[in-house]
Design a protein around this motif. Structure first.
Motif, short mmCIF file in Angstrom:
data_model
loop_
_atom_site.label_atom_id
_atom_site.label_comp_id
_atom_site.label_asym_id
_atom_site.label_seq_id
_atom_site.Cartn_x
_atom_site.Cartn_y
_atom_site.Cartn_z
N VAL A 1 67.02 -35.69 21.27
CA VAL A 1 67.84 -35.41 19.63
C VAL A 1 67.04 -35.30 18.80
O VAL A 1 66.82 -36.69 18.73
CB VAL A 1 69.09 -35.35 19.27
CG1 VAL A 1 69.81 -35.46 18.42
CG2 VAL A 1 70.14 -34.91 20.83
N VAL A 2 66.83 -34.56 17.50
CA VAL A 2 65.99 -34.96 16.60
C VAL A 2 66.82 -34.39 15.49
O VAL A 2 66.96 -33.79 15.75
CB VAL A 2 64.36 -34.01 16.45
CG1 VAL A 2 63.92 -34.14 15.29
CG2 VAL A 2 63.79 -34.16 17.83
N VAL A 3 66.71 -35.70 14.62
CA VAL A 3 67.94 -35.31 13.49
C VAL A 3 67.13 -35.13 12.71
O VAL A 3 66.45 -36.11 12.13
CB VAL A 3 68.55 -37.77 13.29
CG1 VAL A 3 69.89 -36.88 11.86
CG2 VAL A 3 69.48 -37.48 14.49
N GLY A 4 67.09 -34.10 11.64
CA GLY A 4 66.33 -33.72 10.25
C GLY A 4 65.12 -32.17 10.53
O GLY A 4 64.61 -32.24 12.17
N GLY A 5 65.14 -31.63 9.98
CA GLY A 5 64.72 -30.51 10.36
C GLY A 5 63.33 -29.65 9.46
O GLY A 5 63.67 -29.12 8.93
N GLY A 6 63.15 -31.38 8.31
CA GLY A 6 62.07 -30.96 7.83
C GLY A 6 60.63 -30.91 8.88
O GLY A 6 60.37 -30.87 9.64
N PHE A 7 59.38 -31.29 8.56
CA PHE A 7 58.14 -31.17 8.82
C PHE A 7 57.93 -32.42 9.63
O PHE A 7 57.28 -32.15 10.99
CB PHE A 7 57.38 -30.87 7.82
CG PHE A 7 56.77 -30.01 6.89
CD1 PHE A 7 55.70 -28.65 7.40
CD2 PHE A 7 57.47 -29.70 6.01
CE1 PHE A 7 55.27 -27.72 7.01
CE2 PHE A 7 57.86 -27.87 5.96
CZ PHE A 7 56.44 -27.34 6.01
N SER A 8 58.09 -33.42 9.61
CA SER A 8 58.72 -34.18 10.87
C SER A 8 59.49 -34.15 11.80
O SER A 8 59.19 -34.16 12.97
CB SER A 8 58.70 -35.95 10.07
OG SER A 8 58.01 -36.93 11.64
N GLY A 9 60.39 -34.09 11.75
CA GLY A 9 61.26 -33.54 12.99
C GLY A 9 61.14 -32.40 13.32
O GLY A 9 61.49 -32.37 14.49
N LEU A 10 60.58 -31.61 13.06
CA LEU A 10 60.25 -30.23 13.61
C LEU A 10 59.42 -30.27 14.49
O LEU A 10 59.25 -29.91 15.23
CB LEU A 10 60.01 -28.78 12.17
CG LEU A 10 61.20 -28.74 11.82
CD1 LEU A 10 60.57 -27.65 11.01
CD2 LEU A 10 62.05 -27.75 12.67
#
Length: 494
Positions: A38-47
């Motif tokens: 699970v990745v928490v955060g849909g900014g550039f880093s998370g994506l």
């Protein structure tokens, strides 16, 4: 993405399929999901983390709290004509920022070189606005010019000496706030030096010299290849290229290249509970995700919105609870004509008193779009945020008019369209372009910033070694976090 729940009926099957639409809200369906990560955060880093993980064969889901992906990037359509308005991250450099550039070219996006012709305008502590030819100093007299050369030179030399991957050897006697540091180096009695230091700190990290550690600022400067790189728009500068489709198109392109349904918006995380080999991630609406690993890719100041069980280690908790999000607003002023270009100005307006702290030209003449991007930062932004909507707009236009003088003031105020974002007030972010630390924190606790905690790994732009506060840094941080997870889990089914 693997679905845990058995499907006993056609209705349940259709519900599971509903989870596979791109960038849906988790509120829209009731499905508990098991994935590798699970990745928490849909900014550039998370994506970028999620993209890399899926490319390695690991099933991955992204949980984004806001209603759209992209983090501190926000590209919107201009209302008064064709063109894109960049309310967040804007520039890249294809020479010094290879990761973000690779994505731009991978997804077939178009770039335009930043406009560079003409004089800048600088307003110092004396309140006088003066035209500054390209390559010239901001000082208005020889004494201030000497101080400016010396001060900026000291910042550059000190930044070059900093180790951006190891912090403990930074000299304790130099680990001061920025205003203490410039006083120690003999600039305390110069209003020009104090004004430049304030402008530099506000522009880079959105905070004031008295609350920002010089070690952190020097680390930030070196991470962006030095002051000249950060402040310029030539081939070596951080403001070299704009993306015609908008920077958010990089984020949406990444999402479209991923497994359908694996990017969920309107999905803020409430709790993360770890056991030996598993983490249970629960959203604020009660949706549950089970994963072998979790990547946290949100601003450190927003960790407090999540309850971690077991709690974060003391060093990491101390660090993240003491980082300060940048106080930032960005306003785009659009005009019928590029009046500043016609007057021989490049569109860079800088003031140590504000509300216009600094600006850049973000025009696209091919679309008859003529815009100035105005930034309001630090305590100047705090006062600006307290104004009404009408007062915010009028204060910026009035100040810009005073910076350009009576002959151009009317044109400066004759705006066609105004768009702005108060990043300080943005839920789930609460600031931009990054966070800052006070003295001592980086030296004492810097190693804890990226250190995994059980099944948790940490991305986000603030955890970048290079290019903190920039898209390049966010992408690099995402790649690093994904590589840690792949190393721990191995690649999934190919």
């Amino acid at each position: 993405m693997k679905t845990l729940t058995k499907i006993p009926s056609l209705a349940a099957a259709l519900q599971a399929i509903a989870c596979l639409s791109l960038m849906v809200s988790a509120d829209a369906v009731a499905c508990d999901t098991e994935v590798d990560v699970v990745v928490v955060g849909g900014g550039f880093s998370g994506l970028k983390s999620a993209y890399d993980l899926q490319q390695s064969g690991l099933s991955t889901v992204v949980l984004e709290a806001k209603g759209a992906i992209g983090g501190r990037s926000r590209s919107v359509a201009r209302k008064s004509g064709d063109g894109i308005i960049e309310l967040g991250a804007t520039w890249i450099n294809n020479h010094t920022q290879p990761r973000v550039s690779a994505l731009v070219y991978k997804f077939g996006l178009d770039t335009a070189v930043q406009y560079t012709a003409g004089d800048a305008v600088f307003q110092g502590p004396d309140g006088k606005a003066r035209r500054v030819p390209p390559g010239s100093l901001n000082a208005g007299n020889e004494e201030d010019a000497a101080i400016e050369i010396s001060l900026l030179g000291n910042f550059s030399v000190a930044a070059e000496a900093v180790n951006i991957t190891y912090w403990k050897d930074y000299p304790e006697d130099q680990d001061l706030t920025i205003d203490q540091w410039i006083a120690l180096h003999g600039y305390g009695n110069s209003s020009h030096a104090r004004g430049l230091a304030g402008h530099l700190t506000r522009a880079l990290v959105g905070r004031e010299p008295y609350e920002t550690g010089v070690h952190y600022l020097l680390d930030y400067i070196k991470s962006g290849l030095g002051l000249e790189s950060l402040n310029s728009e030539d081939k070596g500068g951080a403001q070299y290229l704009k993306i015609k489709q908008g920077t958010t198109s990089i984020a949406t392109s990444l999402a479209k290249a991923m497994t359908p349904g694996s990017v969920l918006v309107n999905t803020p995380v409430k709790t993360i509970k770890q056991s030996k080999h598993t983490s249970i991630v629960t959203t604020q609406t009660g949706k549950v995700f089970k994963a072998r690993k979790v990547i946290i890719a949100i601003p450190t100041n927003t960790y407090r919105n999540i309850t971690f069980s077991p709690p974060l280690p003391k060093k990491k908790e101390t660090l993240v609870s003491n980082t300060k999000p940048g106080i930032y607003g960005k306003m785009i002023l659009s005009y019928k004509e590029p009046w500043w270009r016609n007057a021989g100005l490049v569109g860079k307006f800088t003031s140590v008193s504000g509300p216009v702290c600094f600006s850049w030209d973000t025009s696209e003449p091919a679309r008859s779009q003529y815009s100035l991007a105005v930034f309001i930062a630090g305590e100047i932004a705090t006062r600006w945020h307290a104004l009404s909507d009408a007062e915010r707009k009028s204060s910026v236009l009035s100040h810009l008019g005073s910076l350009v003088g009576e002959d151009l003031a009317g044109k400066a105020r004759d705006v066609l369209e105004i768009n702005y974002v108060e990043w300080t007030k943005e839920e789930f972010l609460w600031g931009a372009p990054t966070s800052a630390m006070g003295p001592g924190l980086l030296r004492k606790y810097g190693d804890a910033l990226r250190e995994p905690h059980g099944n948790l790994h940490f991305g986000g732009g603030e955890t970048a070694y290079e290019w903190k506060g920039y898209l390049e840094g966010a992408i690099r941080a995402g790649e690093r976090a994904a590589a840690e997870v792949v190393a721990a889990l191995g690649k999934g089914k190919q």
